[in-house]
Structures are given as C-alpha cells and as structure tokens.
Design a protein around this motif. Sequence first.
Motif, PDB file in Angstrom:
ATOM      1  N   GLU A 653      -6.235  13.297  13.846  1.00  0.00           N
ATOM      2  CA  GLU A 653      -5.841  11.940  14.242  1.00  0.00           C
ATOM      3  C   GLU A 653      -6.986  11.004  13.903  1.00  0.00           C
ATOM      4  O   GLU A 653      -8.141  11.267  14.267  1.00  0.00           O
ATOM      5  N   ALA A 654      -6.698   9.919  13.204  1.00  0.00           N
ATOM      6  CA  ALA A 654      -7.736   9.011  12.730  1.00  0.00           C
ATOM      7  C   ALA A 654      -7.659   7.670  13.448  1.00  0.00           C
ATOM      8  O   ALA A 654      -6.584   7.198  13.815  1.00  0.00           O
ATOM      9  N   SER A 655      -8.840   7.072  13.648  1.00  0.00           N
ATOM     10  CA  SER A 655      -8.918   5.724  14.202  1.00  0.00           C
ATOM     11  C   SER A 655     -10.084   5.010  13.538  1.00  0.00           C
ATOM     12  O   SER A 655     -10.964   5.633  12.933  1.00  0.00           O
ATOM     13  N   GLU A 656     -10.101   3.678  13.650  1.00  0.00           N
ATOM     14  CA  GLU A 656     -11.156   2.883  13.006  1.00  0.00           C
ATOM     15  C   GLU A 656     -11.661   1.837  13.963  1.00  0.00           C
ATOM     16  O   GLU A 656     -10.886   1.238  14.735  1.00  0.00           O
ATOM     17  N   ALA A 657     -12.967   1.613  13.941  1.00  0.00           N
ATOM     18  CA  ALA A 657     -13.570   0.552  14.736  1.00  0.00           C
ATOM     19  C   ALA A 657     -14.840   0.095  14.043  1.00  0.00           C
ATOM     20  O   ALA A 657     -15.724   0.915  13.744  1.00  0.00           O
ATOM     21  N   ASP A 658     -14.916  -1.217  13.748  1.00  0.00           N
ATOM     22  CA  ASP A 658     -16.118  -1.815  13.164  1.00  0.00           C
ATOM     23  C   ASP A 658     -16.541  -1.130  11.865  1.00  0.00           C
ATOM     24  O   ASP A 658     -17.722  -0.897  11.607  1.00  0.00           O
ATOM     25  N   GLY A 659     -15.551  -0.762  11.035  1.00  0.00           N
ATOM     26  CA  GLY A 659     -15.865  -0.181   9.739  1.00  0.00           C
ATOM     27  C   GLY A 659     -16.284   1.263   9.783  1.00  0.00           C
ATOM     28  O   GLY A 659     -16.822   1.783   8.795  1.00  0.00           O
ATOM     29  N   THR A 683      -8.598   2.013   4.412  1.00  0.00           N
ATOM     30  CA  THR A 683      -7.278   2.130   5.026  1.00  0.00           C
ATOM     31  C   THR A 683      -7.092   3.544   5.545  1.00  0.00           C
ATOM     32  O   THR A 683      -7.724   4.496   5.068  1.00  0.00           O
ATOM     33  N   MET A 684      -6.199   3.675   6.523  1.00  0.00           N
ATOM     34  CA  MET A 684      -5.770   4.979   7.015  1.00  0.00           C
ATOM     35  C   MET A 684      -4.287   5.116   6.709  1.00  0.00           C
ATOM     36  O   MET A 684      -3.510   4.185   6.914  1.00  0.00           O
ATOM     37  N   GLN A 685      -3.902   6.280   6.202  1.00  0.00           N
ATOM     38  CA  GLN A 685      -2.505   6.497   5.849  1.00  0.00           C
ATOM     39  C   GLN A 685      -2.216   7.991   5.903  1.00  0.00           C
ATOM     40  O   GLN A 685      -3.110   8.807   6.129  1.00  0.00           O
ATOM     41  N   THR A 686      -0.970   8.335   5.724  1.00  0.00           N
ATOM     42  CA  THR A 686      -0.579   9.737   5.610  1.00  0.00           C
ATOM     43  C   THR A 686       0.233   9.911   4.339  1.00  0.00           C
ATOM     44  O   THR A 686       0.841   8.971   3.831  1.00  0.00           O
ATOM     45  N   CYS A 687       0.238  11.110   3.829  1.00  0.00           N
ATOM     46  CA  CYS A 687       1.029  11.408   2.645  1.00  0.00           C
ATOM     47  C   CYS A 687       1.525  12.841   2.748  1.00  0.00           C
ATOM     48  O   CYS A 687       0.946  13.663   3.467  1.00  0.00           O
ATOM     49  N   GLN A 688       2.611  13.134   2.055  1.00  0.00           N
ATOM     50  CA  GLN A 688       3.108  14.501   1.984  1.00  0.00           C
ATOM     51  C   GLN A 688       3.122  14.919   0.528  1.00  0.00           C
ATOM     52  O   GLN A 688       3.924  14.450  -0.258  1.00  0.00           O
ATOM     53  N   PRO A 689       2.230  15.811   0.150  1.00  0.00           N
ATOM     54  CA  PRO A 689       2.218  16.293  -1.232  1.00  0.00           C
ATOM     55  C   PRO A 689       3.534  16.965  -1.597  1.00  0.00           C
ATOM     56  O   PRO A 689       4.342  17.335  -0.733  1.00  0.00           O
ATOM     57  N   THR A 690       3.755  17.155  -2.890  1.00  0.00           N
ATOM     58  CA  THR A 690       4.981  17.768  -3.383  1.00  0.00           C
ATOM     59  C   THR A 690       4.852  19.282  -3.316  1.00  0.00           C
ATOM     60  O   THR A 690       4.168  19.898  -4.137  1.00  0.00           O
ATOM     61  N   TYR A 691       5.500  19.871  -2.334  1.00  0.00           N
ATOM     62  CA  TYR A 691       5.448  21.315  -2.143  1.00  0.00           C
ATOM     63  C   TYR A 691       6.734  22.005  -2.623  1.00  0.00           C
ATOM     64  O   TYR A 691       6.872  23.214  -2.483  1.00  0.00           O
ATOM     65  N   VAL A 692       7.678  21.234  -3.173  1.00  0.00           N
ATOM     66  CA  VAL A 692       8.994  21.777  -3.490  1.00  0.00           C
ATOM     67  C   VAL A 692       9.108  22.025  -4.986  1.00  0.00           C
ATOM     68  O   VAL A 692       8.842  21.156  -5.807  1.00  0.00           O
ATOM     69  N   HIS A 693       9.504  23.233  -5.319  1.00  0.00           N
ATOM     70  CA  HIS A 693       9.730  23.699  -6.690  1.00  0.00           C
ATOM     71  C   HIS A 693      11.242  23.856  -6.860  1.00  0.00           C
ATOM     72  O   HIS A 693      11.966  24.013  -5.869  1.00  0.00           O
ATOM     73  N   PRO A 694      11.769  23.825  -8.074  1.00  0.00           N
ATOM     74  CA  PRO A 694      13.217  24.029  -8.244  1.00  0.00           C
ATOM     75  C   PRO A 694      13.744  25.307  -7.606  1.00  0.00           C
ATOM     76  O   PRO A 694      14.913  25.385  -7.247  1.00  0.00           O
ATOM     77  N   THR A 695      12.889  26.325  -7.462  1.00  0.00           N
ATOM     78  CA  THR A 695      13.354  27.581  -6.865  1.00  0.00           C
ATOM     79  C   THR A 695      12.675  27.921  -5.549  1.00  0.00           C
ATOM     80  O   THR A 695      13.031  28.913  -4.914  1.00  0.00           O
ATOM     81  N   ARG A 696      11.683  27.137  -5.125  1.00  0.00           N
ATOM     82  CA  ARG A 696      10.935  27.477  -3.908  1.00  0.00           C
ATOM     83  C   ARG A 696      10.513  26.216  -3.175  1.00  0.00           C
ATOM     84  O   ARG A 696      10.281  25.187  -3.786  1.00  0.00           O
TER      85      ARG A 696
END
Length: 795
Positions: A653-659, A683-696
Amino acid sequence: MRELIAAGALITGLFSGVDMEHITDTPRLVQAVTVEATGADLLQFGEGMVIGEFEGQPVVVTEEGFAMEFSGEMQAGVWSMALDVVAFNRGADSYWVQIDGQQLDRPLRLPLDALKRSSFGFRLEETGTHSVRVVLREAAGSMIRHAELSRPSVQIPQPPMREELVGKHPRLLFTAEDIDAMRARLDDETVQRFYTLPSTLTRKPPAYVAGKRNGGAFRSLGTYAMAYRLTGDPEQLAACIEWLEAATAYPHCGVDLDAEYFMEGVALSYDWLYDDLPEDLRGRVRDTIVRQCREVYSASLAGRTGGGLSFQQNHFWFAHLAMIMGAAAVYGEVPEAEQWLAWGWDRVERVFLTFGTDGGFHEGPSYWDYSMPTLYLLVDLYEWCTGEKIPWADQGLHGQSEFRLRHIYPGLTLTAALEDTSITKGGPATKLYLWEARRFRDPMVMGIADAMVKGPSSDRFNLLWLDETLEPQDPFAEMALARHYEDVEIAFARTSWEDDATALALVSRPLGGHLLAELCERFEIGGTGHNHPAQGHFVLFGRGEVLAGDPGYTYKKLTSNHNTILVDGEGQYGSGEMWPRPTPGRARITGFATEGDITIIAADPSSAYPTEMALTRFERIVALAGPDLAVVYDRLQSAEPHVFSWLLHHYGEASEADGIWTVTHGQAQLTIAPLQPADVAGTMQTCQPTYVHPTRDLTPKEDPEIGLVELQSELVNEATFLVPLLIGEAGEIPSEVELLEGDGFTGVRVADTVVVFSTGAGTMAIPAPWGETITTEAGAVVATERNGVRRVVSL
C-alpha cells in the motif's frame, strides 16, 4: 566474448565435427539431392510465379494460384525440402505443404525481409512415386530463389552406443549388475534423507486427446519402473504395464516439450522393465517409441524441432532429449536408432559448446528449475552411452547451484521473480543440487542440498544423482554475500545469510547474455524468448517482504513492468513482444564492489534502447549500504529532449507526503525519498501485466495487480535521478535524508551512512559520517560508522 569463442573453437565435438566458430555447420549430415533449381529454372515446377529480382539475385515471385510441385521416384525414409525464400509481411509468410496430396499439420513459416533458408522434413513409408507440393497459405508476394529436395543421412564417426551396452536391458543410467548395490543404498541414512521409494502407482493413464498436450502424465512413470526394479513389487509392475498399454494408443506427442515428457516415462520404463514386459506389449511399446523418434528426427533434420538452431533455448533441449532417450532405449533393435542417436549427440554437443561459462543461466530461475534437469540428463546419457566425456559442458555447469540459490530471498522460501518466473516461486527440486554435487565432488553444493532439502523424494533422480559419501560443507559460511555473473550480467547482494537480511539483484545484459548475443548476431540463431526487456532493472527484499518487485511470467513483456527507465513512456528493444528475439542491445554491468553488507553495482543499459531515442547515456549505480538503505543514482542524456520516467513496482500500500512515498508491505516498509531532480514529479498507480496467453492464463491468484511509483523529469536532454530507498519496519518513522553536494559529487546522508557519487572526472573530497574528509577518485563511495566500526567501500 571473442576470447571465449576462440577458446571454444579449440574444442571439436566428436559427433558433430564442429567447434564454436562453425557451430551451424553440419559436416556429418549428407544430403543426397534429388531435385535442385534456382531462379528462372523454378518456373518448370509450378504455376502462379513470375520472374523477379531481390538484392541483385534472380527469384520467382509468388502470385495468386501459386503452386510448386516436385514428383518422381523416391525411396522410403526421411526427406527434406528446403527453400531459400523471403516474405515481406505477416500476411504472406507461410505456405502449406502437401505430401502425396495429404497436407502436413503445420505450415512452413517464411523469414521476413531477408532471404534465408526455410525447410521441412517428412517421412515416406514406402519406396515409389511420390509428390511434394507447396501452395500459398496466405497472400502472394513472397520470393523464392532456390529449392532443393534431398534425402539426408548422418555420417557416424563412431558407434553412438558403447558395445558393452548393446543387446542388454536395463542399460540407461544403470544396468542389471548395478541393482543390488542400488538396493543396498536404501538402508543408508543419508540416502533416506533424500530418497524414499514411491507408493504403488494408482493413477490411471489418460486417453489421448488430439490437439492437446498429452505426454505430461507419463513423465514420472520411470520413477515407478525403477521402484519395481528395486523392490520386485508385482502391483507396481502391473501399474506400469497398464500405463505402457495406454501409451501404445498414442500416435505421437509432437516434436517439442510434450514429446520429452512422454518419452521420459515411456522410453526409460521400456528399458528398465524390458525383461518383465509381455512380448507383445514390448513390441507395441517399441513401435510407439519408433513413431515418436521418427517425428522428432524428421523435424530436426529440417531445422524445425525446438526452434531450429536455438541451441540455448529449452525447447531445443527437450525435443532432442526425447529422441535420444527413445533411440537409446531401442538401439540394436531398430536399425534407424543408430542414426537418431548419432544425430542427437550432434545436437547435444552444440548445446554445450554454446553454453556460457560463468555458472549462470539466462532464462531466469523458473526456467532454471524446469530446464536444468534436461541438461543434466543429456550429460549423463551422452557420457554413459558413448563412454566419452562431453565437450565443454563442465565449463558452464559447475556453479549453477550457487547461481540458483542466489535468486532465493532471505528466509530461503521465495525466489526473485526475474525473467519468466512466477511471483510465488519457491526453490528448485533438491535433485538438481545433488547432480552438481555428485559430478564435481563439491562439498559446498552438497551443503546447499543438505540445507534446502525439505524431506525425502521418490523422484528416481534423487537416488541416481545422489552421492551419499560426499560430506556437506556449510554453504553460508563459504559463499560471499555478493557476486557478479559476467556473461549473463546479473549481480546479487545481501547483507547476510540470515532470515532478516536485505537482498538486492540487478540485471543489465544483452538478451541471452554476452556469448549467446554474439552467437545470435554472427550465426543468425535464436533462443532468448524467456528474457525480458528490462535492462537496469533491480529487485529489493527486506524485513521479510518483496519491496521493489517484478511481475514475473508475463506474455506481453514490457519494459514498463520493471524497475528501470522509460523514455517518453517507451521501453527497450523487445518491449511488447511475447518472446523477445535477439536484439542489437549490449547492456552490461560496468562495475562491482563489495565488502561485508555493502555492495555497489554500476550498469550501462543505454544500448538496450532503440537508436531512434538517441539515448547517449544511461548510467545506473545502485548501492546497498547495509540492511536499512539502498540508493539508486541514474544519469541520463540524449541528443533530443525527452521525459524520463523512473519506475519502482511494489505489492504494498503506497502513500505520499511532501514528496516522499511510503510503501507498506506486510510488516515491512519502504520509504522512497527522491532528492534529484529537484523538480521531480511523481505519481502512484496500479497496473496489471498481461498474464494471459492464447492457451494459458498465468494471472496470479494473489496480487494480480502491481503498484507503481513513477517519478518523471521535465522535457530535458539530461536528467539525474538520486533516489534513496529506506528499509524498515512497518509504521516506523524513517531516518532523515540529507542531500550532500560538493565539488564533483552528489550524494546522501542517512543516519550513520554516507553514499556519494562522482559527477565528473577528478578527485572528490567527501564528508565521512565520523567527521573526517575522504579524498578519492572513485565513481561511488559508501562510508558507514556502525557499532563503532568504520568502513569505506569504493567503486
């Protein structure tokens, strides 16, 4: 690396006849050419072609309705069709191949943009009149310069199976004369620590399903077959026979990974149970092995199996191990097996001639666990069957256990998720440590096995690869806390071998490592698919948690998923690819200094970025300055103005204060306190990498999203990032961070530690924590005073 290639050139493979300077040559392969045509002469063999030119050479250009057919009297056996061909887009880069009107199940893929050879292999069961026809699968527009239809065969320099093994079973890895000694070993306490007999096999064999991977269920069958040899249990034999009966209904398991899984069970069990199999079943299992070997052999001769010439890609290893095990099992019973086995040894020699020599591995820890058993078994089978020492193998295999151990974070339960590795990956199977310990009589590696074993395993290799007479040494008393692997360019550091240590790893390499990258460039071979476009990337672990993380096994490999630099939001060569190909980038680690719990690593990832970015400088120095502090210092420069992004991924969990950013993960806390640029935006953000393959779908059940703290410069030609990372317990107030600047240096002071970096050539006069001035021409310095002990480490 040229010195290494020159050294490798002195060693010639017995069965391949090549050295490293001629690694793609095939002097043992003889092509009996039946049809050969170039340029305009190709018109006589088909339709839908017009004469053209490519790079000054005459070619035929395919049009709609293209077909090229060769027919005539052809002998039974393996054949090869080779085309020197080029396509110019993905919509025109494949043909269908038809043999006597029957279309092969896989298309012939064409090279893009460059005229190269593409080939396919096939087998004719009977001598007679046959036809080979090539037609469009997609759009027209490809060009063909040359076509050749031939019947390949392997010249065998000496028998690929030593005489004393021919005509006897069992003969793979042990003989009947060894079994009494193997049984006696079961009473040894050390053996019992690592190996236990399996219970009776009760699982039922699956039915074959067309279009699916089928061989995996059979892979462990040899474990039960060996257990029967040791115990004589009739129920165990009956279960193995039931599985072998099922195997005979399988047509084949392809020419890749699934083939190896299948043959590792079926071929070893056939050999080990030979005298106890009903005669009719023995013949049908033999026929099954023959079908599988023919598939792999035909494809391999055409350069298709396991990635063609990708000698350092695991698919190549698995595919040829499948053929080798099958050929060795039926050798002397099936005349073709001699050709299969000799060709297998030819392929194996190339694997080890091109293997790096620093004791490292380029495909990451997960694929180390997966692939290393294949290499170890190839070595054992080669030397056991031929009686010859395999050339070059020991150069890169000694030290692999230490390399793998260094990926395991403090606590020795979780592995750093570098390259294609699950974020929940633990340690490898103990048998892999046992193999290296036995081969090199290495007590430290035996100590690793002793420290990491969780209990005895029934895996057959835990017995076959164990040397119980080797006394273990404590590896944690022997191994340094930090190490740089110079070929695969990864550096590891930790503050101790205790569970509460802080650990760091940084990678900055050509994809595949230096040796493989040079071989890929010189010989146009491949095999870097499980590498990530992540040069300059680091991971950090402390207080029992991953603090700077890696998303692990993704199917769209992005630089933006790693803790490195983006340029205008764009990444490195290979970013966005599923399986990154060899690239011109030659990132490297440029400096490494370590003493106790302090390590400084310098890297130059700049060449990993496409040339159009005009990036002239990316120097990264990461200093692990003890268990509570790491500092990242980056200097970037370009001929064109860019926005540079500094990335740190996390699972907390991320937070920011005064840089200042605070990431809390479990009981651990990471404080990100950037000092430069002075006007940095974050900036603080979240992302979901691509873990999906055509067969898996490899999406993690926990933490499918990863947090990101991104720091950005303004639009500039030059930027400097100076980012202290403070490691502590969750909720604690971090130490104050003080910017240090002086003539020719910049740096940071945190509590009793000073970390300083040179900003140019010349001497630095830097303030030590104990009040003195340190004068140095080093590029980076860590000075600490802890518990009354003063230390200075310079790079």
